[in-house]
Write an enzyme that holds these catalytic residues in place. Structure first.
Site, mmCIF file in Angstrom:
data_model
loop_
_atom_site.group_PDB
_atom_site.id
_atom_site.type_symbol
_atom_site.label_atom_id
_atom_site.label_comp_id
_atom_site.label_asym_id
_atom_site.label_seq_id
_atom_site.Cartn_x
_atom_site.Cartn_y
_atom_site.Cartn_z
ATOM 1 N N GLN A 67 0.825 -1.213 0.000
ATOM 2 C CA GLN A 67 0.000 0.000 0.000
ATOM 3 C C GLN A 67 0.857 1.260 0.000
ATOM 4 O O GLN A 67 0.347 2.357 -0.202
ATOM 5 C CB GLN A 67 -0.930 0.000 1.218
ATOM 6 C CG GLN A 67 -2.038 -1.036 1.124
ATOM 7 C CD GLN A 67 -3.002 -0.986 2.294
ATOM 8 O OE1 GLN A 67 -3.183 -1.980 2.971
ATOM 9 N NE2 GLN A 67 -3.634 0.157 2.538
ATOM 10 N N ARG A 89 -9.253 -0.176 7.198
ATOM 11 C CA ARG A 89 -10.128 0.794 6.535
ATOM 12 C C ARG A 89 -10.469 1.938 7.490
ATOM 13 O O ARG A 89 -11.638 2.237 7.752
ATOM 14 C CB ARG A 89 -11.406 0.110 6.068
ATOM 15 C CG ARG A 89 -12.058 0.895 4.925
ATOM 16 C CD ARG A 89 -13.104 0.099 4.226
ATOM 17 N NE ARG A 89 -13.605 0.820 3.085
ATOM 18 C CZ ARG A 89 -14.171 0.245 2.040
ATOM 19 N NH1 ARG A 89 -14.292 -1.038 2.002
ATOM 20 N NH2 ARG A 89 -14.623 0.951 1.050
ATOM 21 N N CYS A 90 -9.427 2.562 7.969
ATOM 22 C CA CYS A 90 -9.623 3.544 9.032
ATOM 23 C C CYS A 90 -8.380 4.388 9.155
ATOM 24 O O CYS A 90 -7.290 3.961 8.799
ATOM 25 C CB CYS A 90 -9.926 2.765 10.298
ATOM 26 S SG CYS A 90 -9.091 3.190 11.785
#
Ligand code: CDP
Length: 806
Positions: A237, A384-385
């Protein structure tokens, strides 16, 4: 006579710029099986790596005998810590300033820990060979409970830290303690809590879960010894960060390392960290001179790579009798597992947890977070935060519900009384954040009206009466949530990871015929960047999004950036993209002025062209300007049309949302049915409404899973009980609820296009909405707090404990 000159509206539509529900360009290849993921990479002579993993959660490794494995035809090498030690690669730094074993060095600290790395000519031979490696373990006492870990006589987990009572985040007060991180005004908070008319206290647990992307983690490392160049394709990522870390660890100069993130099948924070598999593959490639592929299987992924959450949050909140909140205190016991490998900005070992005052105007607050070691897998990633925002939102939204019970008030009204008002923005929170913009009351009113909140409460009252009269066995829960996030890390002055400042970047090159390529420091994992970033550029420079290629993830070509996680792409790289487009436009204006033989100041920008003020029939389109930029000798202007921008945001962005879940609950079976789920998001300026809707559907489905069944559970001796998808709940279309999406639009005042992030909002907002619905169904029967996940068994137990089974 037909006039074929496009109208202004047609020119705007032609761009497919911001605000358009442009179809995702990526989906053409994804839906036809033409994606290019790590496991699709096949190189000449490629070898395959696999790990011997520990069956024990805590054990001494007395010996490792790999003779039988090495003797298996096709096995090329077996690496252990002893092989990595001379290279000083048997341990590696974590993103959180701790260190982590690459391969078991004397002991293992969690089930599934990497013990040895087998390299073979075939994936199946590697899998067979790991069964032949004999490891002699001596079991040690296991600690899975973070509170037990802090008992004075708890076993010492990290023997490597024995006697070292200070860590990356300050003093350690116990051998299993990592840090205490505090913020806010403790004394003033205690005073306000002490003087309060109404106080509510609760332990709120956000259980351990896992991002579980469909594609697991993996890489292919290829060392070209002739040219001295290392190439690593991986599920990264943050590819540039991986390149820098790989250079620092290996000593290979950064220009000789190329890191490529090809298509990535979901990341959700799982693919931010550096894992032993990457290090071992690189070492194995250097040792063997062959490319080495390592790809986790599902069990490896669930058991060993980055978990999420696992926060025990003890809260105390106070208010006046009328419901005005006066103070908030929270103490967190954070279970970090065996190594502190959380992916948080350096200065914030608890991430942005101190956004836990949420959407409310709370005058004083205090937060203390104790990080603790246990015999569990490391991680603590932002699933996801934005770095613990999800835990914070769950905490405050549960505390509000508990306070509403204490006050005997309607929870929607309690929220309304305490929202930060529109005119208070920019708003300084008690825990140190400056919220950029918001209009919570408008969003809340819209949401309540959309679901007919009043009608729902009346229906619920009737349902309770029917239940009590024996006419039904189903209860109705109304789950309310108003969340505020903090996304877009981050100003560099506050936010770095391992010393690397969290800016981001975009480079745009216009081709002579008026198409373009843009490269960014971010990397999409399914968010549709190739679609949406082209839309930003289209609006900024007036070329159709269809003629703009967006490329990410190759460190040899993309400008340096900190990658994609925590919904930072739009707030940071999106801003860089807009500003880069403006640089192009500024040069284009000079070229247009020369072509039109006017002064630059006499020109104005209109959709896709510069036109002479007051004489719009005299214009040059961006396409024409691009051609001239390359093919005409323009005095004082160098040829070409390209630019690069690096963007360090002045602040983070604060998206918000109002979510409402309506749930039917069967008291006798514990089964639930989500009757309605309404999600209103405000992410500022909307680039692509359809992509946003897709993000909301995906994130809310993950939130549904987390709230209603998904967890990484351990037994008392540290066995992972949910290490396969038989046990770890991943919703299919069958379980996924139907969603109604909605929006308000409050632009960010400091972002060049007013956009805030949205990718993680639905995960942040939906979990408390689902959980609050379960709690709300039982509120009339005395339920105050019950821990997630609310699977059928746990809901059934709530009903039993409340005496509802008769
Ligand atoms: O960093 P990440 O891509 O995960 O999250 P994001 O910045 O929130 O963006 C997710 C997707 O939603 C991207 O394709 C964005 O361009 C899009 N988006 C949008 O269309 N409008 C916004 N205001 C925010 C995001």
């Amino acid at each position: 006579m037909n006039d074929l000159t496009p109208t202004r509206e047609e020119r705007i539509a032609n761009l497919k710029g911001m605000g358009t529900s442009r179809k995702r360009v990526e989906d053409v290849r994804f839906t036809q099986g033409k994606g290019n993921y790590v496991d699709d990479i096949k190189l000449q002579g490629m070898l395959f790596g696999d790990f011997v993993r520990s069956p024990y959660a805590h054990a001494r490794v007395k010996s490792i005998n790999a003779d039988a494995a090495r003797a298996l035809p096709g096995v090329v090498a077996v690496l252990t810590a002893a092989d990595l030690a001379p290279l000083n690669l048997h341990w590696m730094p974590t993103l959180a300033g701790d260190k982590q074993m690459v391969l078991a060095d004397g002991k293992v600290l969690f089930q599934g820990q990497e013990v040895a790395f087998v390299v073979a000519t075939d994936r199946y031979i590697a899998a067979d060979a790991i069964e032949l490696v004999e490891v002699d373990y001596e079991e040690l006492p296991v600690v899975v409970d973070p509170f037990a870990a802090m008992e004075p006589d708890a076993p010492v987990l990290r023997e490597d830290l024995n006697g070292i009572m200070s860590g990356a985040h300050g003093p350690r007060r116990h051998h299993n303690h990592i840090f205490l991180w505090e913020t806010g005004d403790k004394a003033a908070t205690e005073e306000a809590l002490g003087a309060a008319e109404v106080v509510a206290e609760e332990m709120v647990y956000y259980h351990r879960t896992h991002p579980c992307p469909l594609e697991t983690c993996g890489c292919v490392a290829s060392m070209d010894k002739v040219n001295g160049k290392l190439t690593v394709w991986g599920t990264f990522q943050a590819p540039h960060v991986v390149r820098t870390v790989a250079s620092l660890l290996s000593g290979i100069e950064e220009h000789n390392i190329r890191v490529v993130s090809p298509d990535i099948g979901g990341g959700f924070g799982n693919k931010v960290g550096v894992y032993p598999g990457y290090v071992c593959s690189i070492v194995a490639s250097i040792v063997t001179g062959k490319p080495v592929k390592w790809v986790e299987d599902r069990m490896d992924n669930l058991m060993a790579t980055a978990f999420a959450r696992d926060y025990w949050m003890k809260g105390r909140i106070s208010a006046t009798k009328e419901g005005k909140i006066t103070a908030l205190r929270c103490h967190v016991t954070a279970d970090h597992g065996a190594f502190d490998a959380c992916a948080d900005p350096t200065k914030f070992p608890a991430g942005f947890f101190h956004i836990c005052t949420g959407s409310y105007d709370i005058p004083v607050a205090y937060v203390g977070v104790d990080g603790v070691y246990t015999n569990k897998a490391p991680g603590g990633v932002a699933y996801r935060c934005s770095f613990r925002v999800t835990e914070a939102a769950y905490f405050i939204e549960r505390m509000i519900e508990v306070l509403a019970i204490e006050l005997g008030m309607d929870a929607a009204e309690l929220r309304r009384i305490n929202f930060i008002r529109k005119e208070q923005f920019p708003y300084q929170s008690a825990l140190g954040w400056e919220y950029d913009s918001g209009d919570y009351h408008t969003a809340w009113d819209k949401a309540l009206a959309a679901v007919d909140y009043k009608g729902l409460r009346e229906e619920q009252a009737q349902r309770i009466a029917d239940f009590k009269a024996g006419r039904t066995r189903k209860l109705l829960g109304i789950g309310l949530t108003h969340f505020t996030e903090i996304v877009g890390a981050g100003p560099v002055k506050n936010c770095d990871i391992l010393g690397m400042g969290m800016f981001d970047s975009c480079e745009i090159r216009i081709h002579p015929t008026g198409s373009a390529i843009a490269r960014l420091g971010t990397i999409s994992q399914g968010q549709g960047h190739a679609t949406t970033f082209a839309q930003i550029i289209a609006s900024e420079i007036g070329l159709s999004a269809d003629s703009i290629t967006v490329e990410e993830g190759d460190t040899d070509t993309a400008p340096y950036g900190l990658g994609t996680y925590g919904s930072r792409s739009t707030p940071v790289a999106g801003a860089a993209t807009a500003l880069c487009g403006r640089k192009i436009r500024a040069k284009a204006q000079m070229i247009a002025a020369w072509l039109l033989e006017v002064h630059e100041g006499d020109l104005e920008w209109d959709v896709d062209r510069f036109q002479v003020k007051g004489a719009p029939e005299r214009f040059k389109t961006m396409k024409e300007i691009a051609y001239a930029a390359y093919n005409q000798a323009i005095p004082g202007i160098e040829p070409g049309l390209e630019a690069v921008s690096y963007y360090d945001p002045p602040n983070m962005t604060y998206p918000f949302g109002a979510y409402i879940a309506v749930m039917e609950i069967d008291v006798d079976t514990g089964e639930h049915e989500v009757r309605q789920f309404y999600a209103l998001d405000d992410c500022g300026t909307r680039i692509n409404p359809m992509v946003i809707e897709g993000q909301v559907h995906g994130g809310a489905t993950e939130g549904y899973a987390i709230a209603m069944g998904q967890e990484i559970a351990y037994d008392e001796i540290g066995n992972v009980k949910t290490g396969t998808l038989m046990d770890f709940f991943l919703p299919t279309a069958w379980e996924t609820p139907h969603y109604t999406t909605d929006h308000t639009e409050t632009p960010s005042p400091h972002h060049p296009i007013g956009a805030k992030g949205v990718g993680e909002s639905p995960n942040v907002g939906s979990v408390p909405a689902f959980s609050n619905a379960v709690h709300d169904a039982f509120r009339a029967f005395g339920l105050r707090q019950s821990h997630m996940p609310h699977d059928h068994w746990r809901i059934w137990k709530i009903a039993r404990d409340l005496g509802l089974h008769g």
